[in-house]
Design a protein around this motif. Structure first.
Motif, PDB file in Angstrom:
ATOM      1  N   ARG A  56      -1.808 -13.880   1.156  1.00 55.36           N
ATOM      2  CA  ARG A  56      -1.399 -13.183   0.322  1.00 55.36           C
ATOM      3  C   ARG A  56      -1.671 -12.119   0.936  1.00 55.36           C
ATOM      4  O   ARG A  56      -1.538 -11.003   0.523  1.00 55.36           O
ATOM      5  N   TYR A  57      -2.985 -11.364   1.026  1.00 51.75           N
ATOM      6  CA  TYR A  57      -3.582 -10.331   1.559  1.00 51.75           C
ATOM      7  C   TYR A  57      -2.931  -9.593   3.291  1.00 51.75           C
ATOM      8  O   TYR A  57      -2.421  -9.086   3.067  1.00 51.75           O
ATOM      9  N   PHE A  58      -2.906 -10.792   4.593  1.00 48.67           N
ATOM     10  CA  PHE A  58      -2.082 -10.738   5.574  1.00 48.67           C
ATOM     11  C   PHE A  58      -1.087 -10.565   5.826  1.00 48.67           C
ATOM     12  O   PHE A  58      -0.689  -9.382   6.525  1.00 48.67           O
ATOM     13  N   ASP A  59      -0.485 -11.596   5.160  1.00 53.08           N
ATOM     14  CA  ASP A  59       1.260 -10.617   4.373  1.00 53.08           C
ATOM     15  C   ASP A  59       2.407 -10.245   3.624  1.00 53.08           C
ATOM     16  O   ASP A  59       3.332  -9.884   3.618  1.00 53.08           O
ATOM     17  N   GLY A  60       1.316  -9.427   2.828  1.00 55.86           N
ATOM     18  CA  GLY A  60       1.553  -8.966   1.220  1.00 55.86           C
ATOM     19  C   GLY A  60       2.882 -10.403   0.129  1.00 55.86           C
ATOM     20  O   GLY A  60       3.294  -9.593   0.112  1.00 55.86           O
ATOM     21  N   ASP A  61       1.999 -11.747   0.939  1.00 55.61           N
ATOM     22  CA  ASP A  61       2.867 -12.822  -0.260  1.00 55.61           C
ATOM     23  C   ASP A  61       2.641 -12.752  -1.511  1.00 55.61           C
ATOM     24  O   ASP A  61       1.680 -13.577  -1.709  1.00 55.61           O
ATOM     25  N   VAL A  62       2.711 -11.660  -1.745  1.00 50.71           N
ATOM     26  CA  VAL A  62       2.127 -11.627  -3.749  1.00 50.71           C
ATOM     27  C   VAL A  62       3.509 -11.388  -4.322  1.00 50.71           C
ATOM     28  O   VAL A  62       5.090 -11.239  -3.792  1.00 50.71           O
ATOM     29  N   HIS A  63       3.474 -11.928  -5.169  1.00 52.70           N
ATOM     30  CA  HIS A  63       4.670 -11.162  -6.253  1.00 52.70           C
ATOM     31  C   HIS A  63       4.780 -10.011  -6.427  1.00 52.70           C
ATOM     32  O   HIS A  63       6.259  -9.463  -7.237  1.00 52.70           O
ATOM     33  N   GLN A  64       4.482  -8.884  -6.787  1.00 57.98           N
ATOM     34  CA  GLN A  64       4.349  -7.348  -6.866  1.00 57.98           C
ATOM     35  C   GLN A  64       3.410  -6.819  -6.184  1.00 57.98           C
ATOM     36  O   GLN A  64       2.081  -7.489  -5.431  1.00 57.98           O
ATOM     37  N   PHE A  65       3.057  -5.886  -5.614  1.00 54.72           N
ATOM     38  CA  PHE A  65       1.851  -4.468  -6.056  1.00 54.72           C
ATOM     39  C   PHE A  65       1.584  -3.875  -6.710  1.00 54.72           C
ATOM     40  O   PHE A  65       2.778  -3.527  -7.510  1.00 54.72           O
ATOM     41  N   PRO A  66       0.974  -3.500  -7.405  1.00 58.38           N
ATOM     42  CA  PRO A  66      -0.550  -3.399  -7.225  1.00 58.38           C
ATOM     43  C   PRO A  66      -0.983  -5.210  -7.229  1.00 58.38           C
ATOM     44  O   PRO A  66      -0.260  -5.942  -8.230  1.00 58.38           O
ATOM     45  N   GLN A  67      -2.017  -6.016  -7.004  1.00 60.06           N
ATOM     46  CA  GLN A  67      -1.930  -7.564  -7.235  1.00 60.06           C
ATOM     47  C   GLN A  67      -3.558  -8.019  -6.919  1.00 60.06           C
ATOM     48  O   GLN A  67      -4.190  -7.551  -5.778  1.00 60.06           O
ATOM     49  N   VAL A  68      -4.369  -7.743  -7.936  1.00 60.96           N
ATOM     50  CA  VAL A  68      -5.768  -8.525  -7.962  1.00 60.96           C
ATOM     51  C   VAL A  68      -5.787 -10.128  -7.691  1.00 60.96           C
ATOM     52  O   VAL A  68      -5.362 -10.828  -8.388  1.00 60.96           O
ATOM     53  N   LEU A  69      -6.047 -10.449  -6.691  1.00 56.23           N
ATOM     54  CA  LEU A  69      -6.448 -12.297  -6.353  1.00 56.23           C
ATOM     55  C   LEU A  69      -7.560 -12.338  -6.566  1.00 56.23           C
ATOM     56  O   LEU A  69      -8.095 -12.333  -7.652  1.00 56.23           O
ATOM     57  N   GLY A  70      -8.062 -13.682  -6.892  1.00 56.29           N
ATOM     58  CA  GLY A  70      -8.578 -14.300  -7.640  1.00 56.29           C
ATOM     59  C   GLY A  70      -8.514 -15.924  -8.303  1.00 56.29           C
ATOM     60  O   GLY A  70      -8.424 -15.719  -9.683  1.00 56.29           O
ATOM     61  N   HIS A  71      -8.657 -17.323  -7.447  1.00 55.88           N
ATOM     62  CA  HIS A  71      -8.332 -18.262  -8.597  1.00 55.88           C
ATOM     63  C   HIS A  71      -9.589 -19.268  -8.728  1.00 55.88           C
ATOM     64  O   HIS A  71      -9.112 -20.115  -9.795  1.00 55.88           O
TER      65      HIS A  71
END
Length: 345
Positions: A43-58
């Motif tokens: 998610r960080y290195f490859d931008g593998d998130v559903h949208q920007f900006p994104q706060v991680l942490g689960h």
């Protein structure tokens, strides 16, 4: 509030954002500790998130500071939070398999996560932390529930010859959960000697590094495994999970693979010839939500039946930005479970 936010590929910024307000059925959590999961790395290195900006942490613990309508949790309650947010309407949710919900949301990937001073969570996802359990250790519960879910998906018995492929966080949590459950000899395979040493410390009987041990020869001379857990999510270990399984063995695939898995004909034929039972394990939930995995993990940790403290190898501040991500990605990294300390105890 301050939030560590992915704004582009391999770009983390510490931003000032508004504190969210809890809606009906929700709680506002002041975050104490949050872990970095292996799934957070792409998610960080490859931008593998559903949208920007994104706060991680689960993977996180914290304290309830505000609640929405219809929530009985009291302010000041210390909690851990199950990050899955199922739709509760589909066939899988209605048949008590929320982990298989095709319409789920997820704190830290599909909605804003806990690498921030505050985070919103459904009240039903919040589990009260026993007084005997620190919030730091409580923040390690989510990967432990993943291990428990994988183990409880099969039948185990005392004396089972058990093989764990991979000694990352999930592999180590699997060792801890297997020891608490009471199986037989546990053999662990990994390429990282530091992590193998930790596996030995927490309960593995035999540790093997393929760089120094011929695995085919070893298993020719020793018993094959009656239970195999593949936790590395590697295309090589996923083939080894079948090769080193005994006749009528159970093989559990927990690790998520990102490369093509290739069996030669004789390796694949072992599934038939040995009548192997292959099982996939996805996340860590059951009914009533969030599931027995979570209540069991809390009990294990609170009673000391499982101690995850030795798995915590790094504590960072949000001001460290991406430093822990970079250290986790290093070759032969010593990091296992890394936490951001935000509000602390």
């Amino acid at each position: 509030m301050k939030a560590l936010t992915i704004t582009a590929i391999a770009t983390l910024e510490l931003q000032e954002v508004a504190i969210p307000k809890p809606k009906k059925g929700e709680a506002l959590i002041k975050v104490a500790y949050v872990g970095i999961c292996g799934s957070d790395l792409p998610r960080y290195f490859d931008g593998d998130v559903h949208q920007f900006p994104q706060v991680l942490g689960h993977e996180f613990s914290g304290t309830v500071v505000e609640v929405g309508e219809g929530v009985s949790l009291e302010k000041g309650t210390k909690v851990v939070v199950a990050p899955l947010v199922p739709c509760n309407e589909c066939e899988q949710c209605r048949s008590a398999h929320p982990q298989l919900c095709p319409n789920y949301s997820f704190i830290g990937s599909r909605q804003q996560g806990a690498m921030a001073e505050y985070v919103i969570a459904p009240a039903i996802n919040c589990l009260i932390v026993p007084k005997t359990l620190s919030l730091k250790i409580a923040a390690t519960i989510e990967p432990l529930t993943v291990a428990i879910h994988g183990i409880e998906g099969i039948s185990t018995k005392s004396g089972d010859q058990t093989l764990v492929l991979g000694s990352g966080t999930i592999g180590l949590m699997t060792i801890l959960a297997l020891r608490a459950r009471g199986v037989g000899e546990i053999t662990v395979i990994d390429l990282n000697d530091r992590k193998l040493a930790l596996a030995k410390k927490i309960g593995a009987d035999v540790v093997l590094n393929p760089l120094t041990v011929n695995l085919d020869q070893y298993f020719k001379e020793h018993k094959l495994a009656s239970i195999v857990f593949e936790t590395a999510g590697n295309h090589v270990t996923q083939v080894q999970a079948v090769k080193y399984a005994n006749r009528r063995a159970q093989v559990v695939f927990i690790g998520t693979c990102t490369q093509a898995v290739q069996f030669d004909a004789k390796e694949f034929e072992l599934i038939l010839r040995r009548e192997l039972k292959l099982t996939g394990s996805w996340m860590s939930y059951s009914a009533p939500f969030p599931g027995f995995e979570w209540s069991a993990a809390l009990r294990y940790l609170a009673t000391g039946a499982i101690d995850t403290s030795s798995l915590i190898t790094g504590i960072y501040s949000l001001k460290d930005l991406a430093l822990p991500f970079e250290r986790m990605r290093e070759k032969d990294s010593k990091e296992v479970k890394v936490l951001y300390e935000i509000g602390g105890e």
